[in-house]
Design a protein around this motif. Structure first.
Motif, PDB file in Angstrom:
ATOM      1  N   ILE A  19       8.915  -3.365  60.658  1.00  0.00           N
ATOM      2  CA  ILE A  19       7.483  -3.239  60.969  1.00  0.00           C
ATOM      3  C   ILE A  19       7.120  -4.407  61.875  1.00  0.00           C
ATOM      4  O   ILE A  19       7.069  -5.551  61.434  1.00  0.00           O
ATOM      5  CB  ILE A  19       6.625  -3.249  59.691  1.00  0.00           C
ATOM      6  CG1 ILE A  19       7.026  -2.073  58.803  1.00  0.00           C
ATOM      7  CG2 ILE A  19       5.140  -3.169  60.041  1.00  0.00           C
ATOM      8  CD1 ILE A  19       6.244  -1.981  57.520  1.00  0.00           C
ATOM      9  N   GLY A  21       5.636  -7.405  63.858  1.00  0.00           N
ATOM     10  CA  GLY A  21       4.575  -8.350  63.559  1.00  0.00           C
ATOM     11  C   GLY A  21       4.518  -8.814  62.121  1.00  0.00           C
ATOM     12  O   GLY A  21       3.777  -9.740  61.790  1.00  0.00           O
ATOM     13  N   LEU A  22       5.298  -8.168  61.256  1.00  0.00           N
ATOM     14  CA  LEU A  22       5.278  -8.525  59.837  1.00  0.00           C
ATOM     15  C   LEU A  22       6.641  -9.017  59.358  1.00  0.00           C
ATOM     16  O   LEU A  22       6.929  -8.994  58.159  1.00  0.00           O
ATOM     17  CB  LEU A  22       4.835  -7.321  58.991  1.00  0.00           C
ATOM     18  CG  LEU A  22       3.436  -6.753  59.283  1.00  0.00           C
ATOM     19  CD1 LEU A  22       3.169  -5.542  58.414  1.00  0.00           C
ATOM     20  CD2 LEU A  22       2.357  -7.818  59.054  1.00  0.00           C
ATOM     21  N   GLU A  23       7.466  -9.483  60.289  1.00  0.00           N
ATOM     22  CA  GLU A  23       8.825  -9.891  59.941  1.00  0.00           C
ATOM     23  C   GLU A  23       8.859 -10.995  58.881  1.00  0.00           C
ATOM     24  O   GLU A  23       9.735 -10.999  58.009  1.00  0.00           O
ATOM     25  CB  GLU A  23       9.574 -10.364  61.190  1.00  0.00           C
ATOM     26  CG  GLU A  23       9.945  -9.250  62.162  1.00  0.00           C
ATOM     27  CD  GLU A  23       8.815  -8.866  63.095  1.00  0.00           C
ATOM     28  OE1 GLU A  23       9.001  -7.973  63.929  1.00  0.00           O
ATOM     29  OE2 GLU A  23       7.722  -9.471  62.983  1.00  0.00           O
ATOM     30  N   GLU A  24       7.900 -11.909  58.928  1.00  0.00           N
ATOM     31  CA  GLU A  24       7.904 -13.019  57.975  1.00  0.00           C
ATOM     32  C   GLU A  24       7.554 -12.573  56.552  1.00  0.00           C
ATOM     33  O   GLU A  24       7.772 -13.312  55.599  1.00  0.00           O
ATOM     34  CB  GLU A  24       6.917 -14.099  58.432  1.00  0.00           C
ATOM     35  CG  GLU A  24       7.333 -14.778  59.746  1.00  0.00           C
ATOM     36  CD  GLU A  24       6.352 -15.862  60.151  1.00  0.00           C
ATOM     37  OE1 GLU A  24       5.341 -16.035  59.434  1.00  0.00           O
ATOM     38  OE2 GLU A  24       6.600 -16.530  61.183  1.00  0.00           O
ATOM     39  N   LYS A  25       7.019 -11.374  56.411  1.00  0.00           N
ATOM     40  CA  LYS A  25       6.606 -10.880  55.093  1.00  0.00           C
ATOM     41  C   LYS A  25       7.573  -9.842  54.538  1.00  0.00           C
ATOM     42  O   LYS A  25       7.267  -9.192  53.541  1.00  0.00           O
ATOM     43  CB  LYS A  25       5.195 -10.288  55.187  1.00  0.00           C
ATOM     44  CG  LYS A  25       4.148 -11.301  55.635  1.00  0.00           C
ATOM     45  CD  LYS A  25       2.767 -10.681  55.717  1.00  0.00           C
ATOM     46  CE  LYS A  25       1.737 -11.706  56.184  1.00  0.00           C
ATOM     47  NZ  LYS A  25       0.385 -11.108  56.304  1.00  0.00           N
ATOM     48  N   TYR A  26       8.728  -9.661  55.202  1.00  0.00           N
ATOM     49  CA  TYR A  26       9.679  -8.645  54.759  1.00  0.00           C
ATOM     50  C   TYR A  26      10.117  -8.870  53.314  1.00  0.00           C
ATOM     51  O   TYR A  26      10.301  -7.918  52.552  1.00  0.00           O
ATOM     52  CB  TYR A  26      10.916  -8.645  55.670  1.00  0.00           C
ATOM     53  CG  TYR A  26      10.720  -7.883  56.965  1.00  0.00           C
ATOM     54  CD1 TYR A  26       9.517  -7.254  57.256  1.00  0.00           C
ATOM     55  CD2 TYR A  26      11.746  -7.800  57.906  1.00  0.00           C
ATOM     56  CE1 TYR A  26       9.336  -6.577  58.445  1.00  0.00           C
ATOM     57  CE2 TYR A  26      11.570  -7.121  59.092  1.00  0.00           C
ATOM     58  CZ  TYR A  26      10.369  -6.515  59.355  1.00  0.00           C
ATOM     59  OH  TYR A  26      10.206  -5.830  60.527  1.00  0.00           O
ATOM     60  N   MET A  29       7.478  -7.558  51.130  1.00  0.00           N
ATOM     61  CA  MET A  29       7.315  -6.116  51.300  1.00  0.00           C
ATOM     62  C   MET A  29       8.463  -5.344  50.674  1.00  0.00           C
ATOM     63  O   MET A  29       8.337  -4.152  50.372  1.00  0.00           O
ATOM     64  CB  MET A  29       7.215  -5.785  52.794  1.00  0.00           C
ATOM     65  CG  MET A  29       5.969  -6.325  53.469  1.00  0.00           C
ATOM     66  SD  MET A  29       5.985  -6.042  55.250  1.00  0.00           S
ATOM     67  CE  MET A  29       5.986  -4.265  55.304  1.00  0.00           C
ATOM     68  N   LEU A 273       3.305  -1.256  65.879  1.00  0.00           N
ATOM     69  CA  LEU A 273       3.002  -1.228  64.454  1.00  0.00           C
ATOM     70  C   LEU A 273       2.496   0.144  64.030  1.00  0.00           C
ATOM     71  O   LEU A 273       2.893   0.671  62.981  1.00  0.00           O
ATOM     72  CB  LEU A 273       1.955  -2.296  64.126  1.00  0.00           C
ATOM     73  CG  LEU A 273       1.456  -2.346  62.676  1.00  0.00           C
ATOM     74  CD1 LEU A 273       2.607  -2.652  61.730  1.00  0.00           C
ATOM     75  CD2 LEU A 273       0.344  -3.378  62.531  1.00  0.00           C
TER      76      LEU A 273
END
Length: 318
Positions: A19, A21-26, A29, A273
């Motif tokens: 996803i 833009g959300l790589e740091e929250k993988y 998630m 996204l």
């Protein structure tokens, strides 16, 4: 000479995109994503085991529901390795041939689910139009043949797709837009004309999901006409209530499908996204929501789930 060298070149692997833009929250998630897969596999597994064990559910309506659950499990299992590989282990690579295999099974199970929804619509037509002859029209033999036709159609229609992709050269980008391999996504990376692929893909979609959606629509037109001939309002509501679960399943499948198709065709200006979220919804929403819908509407499935939780609680306490 340079064109000749590249004419049959293919990447050894593709790079999947999670996803954007959300790589740091993988990492965070990964837990809700894993929970969604657990719900999909557990829920559909419960539906299949309940229908198998409960004699009262050995009727065409629930046989078709069992086929739907199998298709949903197939869709979930197709995307499970690559999705969890990205979000849990940050592993984004998939071999070229493995990508084609995943693509084939995703589109095959999607076509199967579409065909099963048509069969379920026909089941509702017969049940409302001529309930006294329901068991004589939809015999076990007819149900088995219907399932065989649905499976054969899906396998045969999707079978040429990987081979049409295999013949194309790929010597530029190898980065896909999603966490799994879809025909449109892989095709756009090709470095040659994809007119044949696009034409066959269009024919395949029209032959499967296009004709299926039209058949479902006509089925419900006929159902509404039949229901309106029922004298009592209570009888009309009772007849329509038997269609609620199927209507929900149709919307759950076709709304994300139409959204993905429209975005691929006309939404090139939209953010990556948006593309990623719609593609994930297309493949994850039906396997997750269908078991919930049919659990709410089927007391036997609710009882089965209750029994499992009670046994689990007793075992943990002991």
């Amino acid at each position: 000479m340079e064109n000749n060298n590249f004419s049959h070149f293919q990447h050894l692997y593709f790079v999947l995109t999670g996803i954007p833009g959300l790589e740091e929250k993988y990492y965070w998630m990964a837990f809700p994503l894993g929970a969604l897969y657990v719900i999909a596999l557990f829920g559909n597994g419960i539906i299949i085991s309940t229908i198998k064990s409960e004699l009262s559910l050995h009727i065409p309506m629930y046989y078709f529901l069992c086929m739907l659950a199998l298709a949903d499990m197939g869709l979930a299992l197709c995307t499970l390795p690559s999705m969890l590989g990205i979000f849990w282990f940050n592993y984004k690579f998939i071999a070229f041939d493995a990508c084609l295999v995943q693509m084939y099974f995703i589109h095959t199970f999607s076509a199967i689910e579409s065909g099963v929804l048509v069969a379920m619509a026909f089941d509702r037509v017969v049940a409302i139009w001529n309930p006294l002859r329901y068991s004589t029209i939809l015999t076990n033999g007819v149900v088995c043949k219907t399932g065989a036709v649905i499976l054969t159609r899906a396998v045969c229609v999707v079978f040429p797709v990987p081979f049409l992709i295999k013949r194309l050269p790929f010597h530029r980008s190898n980065i896909l837009s999603h966490s799994f391999c879809l025909h449109q996504d892989v095709m756009r990376l090709a470095c040659a004309s994809t007119r044949v692929n696009s034409l066959y893909g269009l024919i395949a979609v029209i032959f499967t999901k296009g004709s299926d959606s039209l058949s479902i629509l006509l089925s419900y037109v006929f159902i509404l006409q039949t229901v309106m001939t029922i004298a009592s309002g209570e009888g009309r509501l009772k007849a329509l209530n038997t269609c609620v679960s199927h209507i929900c399943a149709v919307l759950i499948f076709y709304v994300p499908l139409i959204g993905v198709s429209v975005i691929h065709r006309f939404g090139k200006h939209l953010s990556p996204l948006t593309h990623a979220l719609m593609a994930n919804a297309y493949l994850l929403v039906p396997p997750v929501l269908n078991p919930i819908v049919y659990t709410v509407k089927t007391k036997e499935i609710r009882r089965k789930i209750t029994q499992i939780f009670v046994k689990t609680k007793i075992t943990s306490e002991s």
